[in-house]
Design a protein around this motif. Structure first.
Motif, mmCIF file in Angstrom:
data_model
loop_
_atom_site.group_PDB
_atom_site.id
_atom_site.type_symbol
_atom_site.label_atom_id
_atom_site.label_comp_id
_atom_site.label_asym_id
_atom_site.label_seq_id
_atom_site.Cartn_x
_atom_site.Cartn_y
_atom_site.Cartn_z
ATOM 1 N N GLN A 6 59.747 24.832 47.574
ATOM 2 C CA GLN A 6 58.441 23.864 46.801
ATOM 3 C C GLN A 6 57.871 23.846 45.333
ATOM 4 N N ALA A 7 58.131 25.182 45.138
ATOM 5 C CA ALA A 7 58.116 25.835 43.492
ATOM 6 C C ALA A 7 59.350 25.166 42.521
ATOM 7 N N ARG A 8 60.382 25.772 43.581
ATOM 8 C CA ARG A 8 61.760 24.812 42.887
ATOM 9 C C ARG A 8 62.284 23.883 42.858
ATOM 10 N N PHE A 9 61.303 22.682 43.801
ATOM 11 C CA PHE A 9 61.700 21.295 43.571
ATOM 12 C C PHE A 9 60.777 21.042 42.233
ATOM 13 N N GLU A 10 59.537 22.217 42.297
ATOM 14 C CA GLU A 10 58.001 21.429 41.010
ATOM 15 C C GLU A 10 58.971 21.416 39.907
ATOM 16 N N ALA A 11 59.412 22.838 39.434
ATOM 17 C CA ALA A 11 60.483 23.246 38.635
ATOM 18 C C ALA A 11 61.455 22.235 38.108
ATOM 19 N N LEU A 12 62.044 21.788 38.987
ATOM 20 C CA LEU A 12 63.122 21.095 38.197
ATOM 21 C C LEU A 12 62.891 19.663 38.353
ATOM 22 N N MET A 13 61.682 19.334 38.828
ATOM 23 C CA MET A 13 61.033 17.293 38.743
ATOM 24 C C MET A 13 60.826 17.955 36.876
ATOM 25 N N ASP A 14 59.651 18.578 36.820
ATOM 26 C CA ASP A 14 58.994 18.909 35.501
ATOM 27 C C ASP A 14 59.976 18.680 34.383
ATOM 28 N N ARG A 15 61.672 19.692 35.224
ATOM 29 C CA ARG A 15 62.001 19.701 33.675
ATOM 30 C C ARG A 15 62.606 17.831 33.577
ATOM 31 N N VAL A 16 63.452 17.723 34.421
ATOM 32 C CA VAL A 16 63.877 16.526 34.563
ATOM 33 C C VAL A 16 62.602 15.642 33.956
ATOM 34 N N ILE A 17 61.831 15.060 34.527
ATOM 35 C CA ILE A 17 60.809 14.160 33.293
ATOM 36 C C ILE A 17 60.531 14.756 31.355
ATOM 37 N N ALA A 18 60.794 16.273 31.930
ATOM 38 C CA ALA A 18 60.528 16.738 30.270
ATOM 39 C C ALA A 18 62.170 15.757 29.886
ATOM 40 N N ALA A 19 63.779 16.549 30.202
ATOM 41 C CA ALA A 19 64.068 15.420 29.145
ATOM 42 C C ALA A 19 64.177 14.040 29.102
ATOM 43 N N VAL A 20 64.242 13.777 30.654
ATOM 44 C CA VAL A 20 63.758 12.121 30.671
ATOM 45 C C VAL A 20 62.568 11.685 29.753
ATOM 46 N N LYS A 21 61.745 12.580 28.812
ATOM 47 C CA LYS A 21 60.980 11.817 28.084
ATOM 48 C C LYS A 21 61.688 12.280 26.690
ATOM 49 N N ARG A 22 62.514 13.736 27.205
ATOM 50 C CA ARG A 22 62.652 13.646 25.222
ATOM 51 C C ARG A 22 63.560 12.534 24.873
ATOM 52 N N ARG A 23 64.491 11.784 26.052
ATOM 53 C CA ARG A 23 65.249 10.691 25.780
ATOM 54 C C ARG A 23 64.892 9.419 25.091
ATOM 55 N N ALA A 24 63.649 9.737 25.910
ATOM 56 C CA ALA A 24 62.877 8.484 24.953
ATOM 57 C C ALA A 24 62.391 8.616 24.226
ATOM 58 N N VAL A 25 61.606 9.552 23.638
ATOM 59 C CA VAL A 25 61.622 9.609 22.522
ATOM 60 C C VAL A 25 62.992 9.987 21.305
ATOM 61 N N GLU A 26 63.836 10.358 20.981
ATOM 62 C CA GLU A 26 64.712 10.265 20.930
ATOM 63 C C GLU A 26 65.678 8.799 20.082
ATOM 64 N N SER A 27 65.334 7.843 21.768
ATOM 65 C CA SER A 27 66.115 6.814 21.896
ATOM 66 C C SER A 27 65.562 5.834 21.079
ATOM 67 N N GLU A 28 66.200 4.403 20.566
ATOM 68 C CA GLU A 28 65.521 3.544 20.421
ATOM 69 C C GLU A 28 65.559 2.058 20.223
ATOM 70 N N GLY A 29 65.008 1.039 20.184
ATOM 71 C CA GLY A 29 65.312 -0.347 20.638
ATOM 72 C C GLY A 29 64.285 -0.281 22.652
ATOM 73 N N ARG A 30 65.454 -1.385 23.046
ATOM 74 C CA ARG A 30 65.373 -1.434 24.470
ATOM 75 C C ARG A 30 66.199 -0.652 24.777
ATOM 76 N N GLU A 31 66.597 0.330 24.298
ATOM 77 C CA GLU A 31 67.256 1.749 25.138
ATOM 78 C C GLU A 31 65.992 2.642 24.901
ATOM 79 N N GLY A 32 65.157 2.845 24.019
ATOM 80 C CA GLY A 32 63.990 3.850 24.040
ATOM 81 C C GLY A 32 63.262 2.911 25.091
ATOM 82 N N ALA A 33 63.461 1.834 25.147
ATOM 83 C CA ALA A 33 61.873 1.314 26.329
ATOM 84 C C ALA A 33 62.218 1.514 27.658
ATOM 85 N N ARG A 34 63.970 1.294 28.036
ATOM 86 C CA ARG A 34 63.777 1.174 29.477
ATOM 87 C C ARG A 34 64.028 3.453 29.946
ATOM 88 N N TRP A 35 63.825 4.160 28.885
ATOM 89 C CA TRP A 35 63.342 5.132 29.211
ATOM 90 C C TRP A 35 62.339 6.256 29.109
#
Length: 326
Positions: free
Chosen positions: A258-287
């Motif tokens: 359970q701890a591994r799952f939560e840690a992995l999901m936490d970092r996946v969400i953080a990576a997606v957030k980073r992609r959203a912040v770094e992207s622009e326009g429609r691509e940024g909106a999709r992320w």
């Protein structure tokens, strides 16, 4: 690889359990079977080895807790080398490089022969079953026969993460010791002291560990960096291979899973957030939309008791669709 409980001398999950065991030992009222209950990684197996060393004659080292013994003690060395003749450990066997799913009846049948012999170096013969949850049906029945006719000068320690899964007749013949969930503040302090990570990293590991010191230490001892690297690769690189998904999902069982799952999901969400912040326009909106959806997943998975492997597969499929639309 995390430290095996037989090689752990300083982590004390619960002094109350050790004091209760010592009280029974000192009063000559030692029960023949002990059921060690608690979440995975809470110190149950470490306790079993600490108690075994004491029963096998290791000299006490009070600086390491009530059941402490020094690593250089001759008994400690034999236990760590898996060479003490009066100690038998049953755990899932490795076959063909893979860990078997259960403790077999053939392994359990070693118990009667082991306890039929007199101790060769100590006053007692000791067996540790780690974990009793892994016994298959026939192995559990073989264990029950030993519990019904307690061996003279024999003590068994049964580690269990889910005592409700064991036969009621096994539970009723054991004295139970329960290992409590650790508070997050105490976990963070342990992680910071033992691993040297920053306070923020220690707090993050503690918050994801589910009260398990073993899980917290695993998360903080380099595993967090590897999880973050993996999550970034999934979000920024090619789609994830199905075999890789299945291999990772196989590690989601138990409290540490359970701890591994939560840690992995936490970092996946953080990576997606980073992609959203770094992207622009429609691509940024999709992320950004994906970030919103994934942020709700861990709580939803816990609330509905969803299969963690399926949740991960769904998240990765959503990430793949978002990358394809970019």
């Amino acid at each position: 690889m995390s430290e095996h409980p037989r090689d752990r001398f300083d982590l004390i999950a619960d002094t109350q359990a050790e004091e209760a065991f010592l009280d029974a030992l000192n009063r000559g009222r030692l029960h023949h079977a002990w059921l060690l209950c608690g979440v995975e990684g809470s110190g149950k197996a470490s306790f079993a080895y600490r108690a075994a060393r004491r029963l096998l004659g290791a000299a006490p080292d009070p600086s390491r807790g009530p059941l402490g013994a020094a690593p250089h003690d001759p008994v400690s060395r034999l236990v760590s080398a898996q060479a003490h003749p009066d100690l038998l450990v049953l755990e899932r066997a490795v076959e063909g490089g893979k860990l078997k799913r259960a403790i077999s009846v053939d392994q359990a049948r070693d118990l009667p022969e082991f306890f039929a012999k007199s101790p060769s170096q100590a006053r007692s013969r000791v067996a540790i079953i780690d974990a009793a949850d892994d016994l298959n049906v026939n192995a559990a029945n073989a264990l029950l026969k030993i519990l019904e006719e307690p061996p003279e000068n024999g003590v068994l320690f049964l580690v269990t993460h889910a005592p409700g899964r064991l036969l009621a007749t096994i539970r009723s013949r054991c004295r139970r010791l329960t290992f409590p969930i650790w508070p997050e503040a105490r976990l963070a302090e342990l992680v910071e002291r033992r691993t040297g990570v920053s306070r923020d990293e220690a707090v993050a590991a503690a918050s994801m560990a589910g009260g398990s010191p073993g899980a917290a230490l695993d998360l903080a001892s380099g595993a967090m960096t590897e999880v973050d690297r993996l999550a970034r690769a999934w979000v920024e690189g090619p789609d994830v291979d199905r075999a890789e998904q299945l291999a990772i999902a196989d590690g989601f069982r138990g409290a540490e899973g359970q701890a591994r799952f939560e840690a992995l999901m936490d970092r996946v969400i953080a990576a997606v957030k980073r992609r959203a912040v770094e992207s622009e326009g429609r691509e940024g909106a999709r992320w950004a939309e994906l970030w919103g959806r994934l942020s709700e997943l861990p709580d939803r998975a816990a609330g509905l008791n969803l299969d963690k492997g399926d949740v991960l597969a769904g998240a990765l499929a959503d990430i793949a669709r978002t990358k394809a639309a970019a």
